[in-house]
Scaffold this motif. Structure first.
Motif: not given
Length: 227
Positions: A50-58, A81-84, A136-149
């Motif tokens: 999510r950090a990679i896709a959004s460019g921010v750490l949270a 929230v901190r910008a990468i 996988g993620s959609t892009y940017g700070t308004s995107g979301i991330t889904v992790a499946v294992r």
């Protein structure tokens, strides 16, 4: 490539970067860590992507806000929230988008008309097919991330060929489709043109290279056929 890069910059630099991206699970200082030899929990993995896709750490949280019967706030999750700050972030984003957009990518099935959500991501398969993953993620700070294992609690193999692309990716696909079709969040963000055009150029270059090779092979075969 992962092993070569880890050797070039040093495994401790890799571990330090992982810490900065929110990985708290202990990582072993061995070169095999670059290939996933050190296990991490799925929530940490999702947070890093999510950090990679959004460019921010949270920091992740489960409960965002608690109110009483009158609506007065009693609790609100801290949102630091901190910008990468990394010149290489855009290259990583393009690489993860390429996993989906390149014809030979392990997630190329997500680049079809029946999946209109632009995503980036990565498949993962552990030794002996014990775990299948897709994050996988959609892009940017308004995107979301889904992790499946996908895997058994007793760590037995899933079965030969049960890779991340085969077992976990279809679940990710269905979740993402429902999220955006049911409008649980806003519209899916588009990727910047600089990322998409970079991939377009690479695909065109690869196609031209294959076409040139095919022409050379054809000429070579024609010369062999001459008496």
């Amino acid at each position: 490539m992962a092993v070569w890069l880890a050797r070039e910059i040093g495994v401790r630099s890799v571990i330090r970067a992982a810490r900065e991206m929110g990985i708290r699970t202990p990582l072993q200082p061995y070169i095999s860590t670059a290939l996933g030899a050190s296990e991490v929990c799925l929530l940490e993995l999702a947070g890093a992507y999510r950090a990679i896709a959004s460019g921010v750490l949270a920091d992740p949280f489960v409960i965002g806000r608690v109110t009483d019967a009158s609506g007065e706030g009693r609790y609100e999750a801290p949102r630091d929230v901190r910008a990468i700050q990394s010149a290489g972030l855009r290259g990583i984003q393009e690489g993860l988008r390429g996993v989906v957009r390149l014809p030979g990518g392990t997630a190329a099935v997500l680049n079809r008309r029946d999946f209109p959500v632009p995503v980036m991501g990565k498949t993962g398969t552990t030794s002996d097919f014990r775990d299948a993953l897709f994050v996988g993620s959609t892009y940017g700070t308004s995107g979301i991330t889904v992790a499946v294992r996908i895997g058994f609690d007793d760590n037995r193999p899933l079965g030969r060929g049960e890779t991340g692309g085969r077992a976990a990716l279809p679940i990710f696909r269905e979740i993402m489709l429902r999220i955006y079709q049911d409008q649980l969040v806003g519209p899916a963000p588009r990727f910047p043109s600089s990322i998409e055009s970079g991939i377009d150029q690479y695909v065109a270059m690869q196609a031209a290279s294959k076409a040139g090779l095919a022409t050379v092979n054809s000429l070579f075969k024609g010369n062999q056929d001459q008496p």
